[in-house]
Design a protein around this motif. Structure first.
Motif, PDB file in Angstrom:
ATOM      1  N   VAL A 150       0.880  -1.308   0.120  1.00 47.77           N
ATOM      2  CA  VAL A 150       0.018   0.070  -0.090  1.00 47.77           C
ATOM      3  C   VAL A 150       1.085   1.225   0.031  1.00 47.77           C
ATOM      4  O   VAL A 150       0.568   2.268  -0.698  1.00 47.77           O
ATOM      5  CB  VAL A 150      -0.919   0.012   1.310  1.00 47.77           C
ATOM      6  CG1 VAL A 150      -1.743   1.259   1.300  1.00 47.77           C
ATOM      7  CG2 VAL A 150      -1.814  -1.371   1.055  1.00 47.77           C
ATOM      8  N   ALA A 151       1.837   1.281   0.779  1.00 51.15           N
ATOM      9  CA  ALA A 151       2.888   2.297   0.878  1.00 51.15           C
ATOM     10  C   ALA A 151       3.651   2.454  -0.602  1.00 51.15           C
ATOM     11  O   ALA A 151       3.813   3.624  -0.951  1.00 51.15           O
ATOM     12  CB  ALA A 151       3.883   2.167   1.954  1.00 51.15           C
ATOM     13  N   TYR A 163       3.446   6.082  -2.883  1.00 50.68           N
ATOM     14  CA  TYR A 163       4.389   6.510  -3.482  1.00 50.68           C
ATOM     15  C   TYR A 163       4.584   6.817  -4.717  1.00 50.68           C
ATOM     16  O   TYR A 163       4.868   7.806  -5.439  1.00 50.68           O
ATOM     17  CB  TYR A 163       6.017   6.256  -2.861  1.00 50.68           C
ATOM     18  CG  TYR A 163       6.182   6.574  -1.404  1.00 50.68           C
ATOM     19  CD1 TYR A 163       6.808   7.635  -1.228  1.00 50.68           C
ATOM     20  CD2 TYR A 163       6.167   5.648  -0.399  1.00 50.68           C
ATOM     21  CE1 TYR A 163       7.221   8.311   0.034  1.00 50.68           C
ATOM     22  CE2 TYR A 163       6.510   5.927   0.946  1.00 50.68           C
ATOM     23  CZ  TYR A 163       6.977   7.386   0.867  1.00 50.68           C
ATOM     24  OH  TYR A 163       7.470   7.565   2.215  1.00 50.68           O
ATOM     25  N   ARG A 164       4.298   5.743  -5.394  1.00 50.24           N
ATOM     26  CA  ARG A 164       4.331   5.771  -6.953  1.00 50.24           C
ATOM     27  C   ARG A 164       3.297   6.707  -7.694  1.00 50.24           C
ATOM     28  O   ARG A 164       3.676   7.110  -8.521  1.00 50.24           O
ATOM     29  CB  ARG A 164       4.079   4.319  -7.612  1.00 50.24           C
ATOM     30  CG  ARG A 164       5.471   3.475  -7.297  1.00 50.24           C
ATOM     31  CD  ARG A 164       5.322   2.255  -7.845  1.00 50.24           C
ATOM     32  NE  ARG A 164       6.526   1.335  -7.903  1.00 50.24           N
ATOM     33  CZ  ARG A 164       6.794   0.062  -7.659  1.00 50.24           C
ATOM     34  NH1 ARG A 164       5.813  -0.530  -7.887  1.00 50.24           N
ATOM     35  NH2 ARG A 164       7.661  -0.523  -7.656  1.00 50.24           N
ATOM     36  N   GLN A 165       2.158   6.663  -7.009  1.00 52.25           N
ATOM     37  CA  GLN A 165       0.980   7.755  -7.402  1.00 52.25           C
ATOM     38  C   GLN A 165       1.207   8.978  -6.703  1.00 52.25           C
ATOM     39  O   GLN A 165       0.112   9.802  -7.179  1.00 52.25           O
ATOM     40  CB  GLN A 165      -0.221   6.937  -7.334  1.00 52.25           C
ATOM     41  CG  GLN A 165      -0.465   5.404  -7.693  1.00 52.25           C
ATOM     42  CD  GLN A 165      -1.757   4.865  -7.349  1.00 52.25           C
ATOM     43  OE1 GLN A 165      -2.465   5.510  -6.433  1.00 52.25           O
ATOM     44  NE2 GLN A 165      -2.034   3.881  -8.207  1.00 52.25           N
ATOM     45  N   ASP A 223      -3.774   4.153  10.058  1.00 50.06           N
ATOM     46  CA  ASP A 223      -5.127   3.219  10.247  1.00 50.06           C
ATOM     47  C   ASP A 223      -5.966   4.452  10.911  1.00 50.06           C
ATOM     48  O   ASP A 223      -5.873   4.718  12.222  1.00 50.06           O
ATOM     49  CB  ASP A 223      -4.543   2.362  11.289  1.00 50.06           C
ATOM     50  CG  ASP A 223      -5.647   1.240  11.567  1.00 50.06           C
ATOM     51  OD1 ASP A 223      -6.701   1.599  11.098  1.00 50.06           O
ATOM     52  OD2 ASP A 223      -5.461   0.236  12.014  1.00 50.06           O
ATOM     53  N   SER A 224      -6.956   5.137  10.225  1.00 52.25           N
ATOM     54  CA  SER A 224      -7.817   5.895  10.851  1.00 52.25           C
ATOM     55  C   SER A 224      -8.765   5.425  11.771  1.00 52.25           C
ATOM     56  O   SER A 224      -9.264   5.684  12.520  1.00 52.25           O
ATOM     57  CB  SER A 224      -8.739   6.604   9.586  1.00 52.25           C
ATOM     58  OG  SER A 224      -8.084   7.101   8.837  1.00 52.25           O
ATOM     59  N   PHE A 271      -1.407   9.578   2.953  1.00 49.23           N
ATOM     60  CA  PHE A 271      -1.405   8.112   2.600  1.00 49.23           C
ATOM     61  C   PHE A 271      -2.637   7.382   2.894  1.00 49.23           C
ATOM     62  O   PHE A 271      -3.352   7.822   3.862  1.00 49.23           O
ATOM     63  CB  PHE A 271      -0.348   7.571   3.494  1.00 49.23           C
ATOM     64  CG  PHE A 271       1.046   7.856   3.080  1.00 49.23           C
ATOM     65  CD1 PHE A 271       1.707   7.340   1.912  1.00 49.23           C
ATOM     66  CD2 PHE A 271       2.001   8.877   3.751  1.00 49.23           C
ATOM     67  CE1 PHE A 271       2.908   7.707   1.329  1.00 49.23           C
ATOM     68  CE2 PHE A 271       3.080   9.402   3.320  1.00 49.23           C
ATOM     69  CZ  PHE A 271       3.767   8.499   2.225  1.00 49.23           C
ATOM     70  N   PRO A 272      -3.111   6.382   2.078  1.00 46.64           N
ATOM     71  CA  PRO A 272      -4.232   5.671   2.171  1.00 46.64           C
ATOM     72  C   PRO A 272      -4.242   4.716   3.747  1.00 46.64           C
ATOM     73  O   PRO A 272      -2.909   4.517   4.016  1.00 46.64           O
ATOM     74  CB  PRO A 272      -4.564   4.848   1.248  1.00 46.64           C
ATOM     75  CG  PRO A 272      -3.268   4.761   0.511  1.00 46.64           C
ATOM     76  CD  PRO A 272      -2.431   5.885   0.969  1.00 46.64           C
TER      77      PRO A 272
END
Length: 128
Positions: A70-71, A75-77, A127-128, A82-83
């Motif tokens: 996910v990280a 980064y690539r996008q 982590d919301s 961060f999601p």
């Protein structure tokens, strides 16, 4: 490089502390070893490399910054914030001068990873 450093600082500021586990964090607590009440993410050493750093002064260490899938995707996008599910690991080793390498270079300039310091492993979790 400045952008990565800024992103890491921003992530630390936003996250603050490692959050409790949830399905969104892709955390598998089964068999994970607790450290100061925090559990280690299984397989983190197989995550992709984001960056490396050499810290001088009182820290005097070499660090590898690793990210889960996910990280890396974020980064690539160039995705900020961060999601949920983003996990970044920081692995550190004391830096040790390499006398063997220094002989080749003809002066003291080389260091290698030595033993892990007490603070060798940290996780940052979104982590919301």
């Amino acid at each position: 490089m400045k952008r990565i450093a800024f992103l890491l600082v921003a992530l630390v500021a936003v996250i603050g502390i490692v959050a409790p586990s949830s399905p969104a964090s892709a955390r598998d607590d089964g068999g994970a070893a607790p450290i100061f009440g925090i559990k280690i993410f299984p397989g983190y050493r197989d995550w992709r490399l984001i960056s490396v750093a050499h810290e001088e002064g009182s820290l005097n260490d070499i660090r590898a910054i690793l990210g889960n899938d996910v990280a890396i995707k974020a980064y690539r996008q160039d995705k900020l914030p961060f999601p949920d599910g983003t996990v970044i690991a920081r692995v550190a080793w004391k830096d040790v001068p390499s006398e063997e390498n220094n002989k080749v270079f003809g002066r003291a300039q080389s260091f290698v990873a030595g033993p892990a310091p007490d603070w060798y492993l940290q996780f940052m979790v979104k982590d919301s």
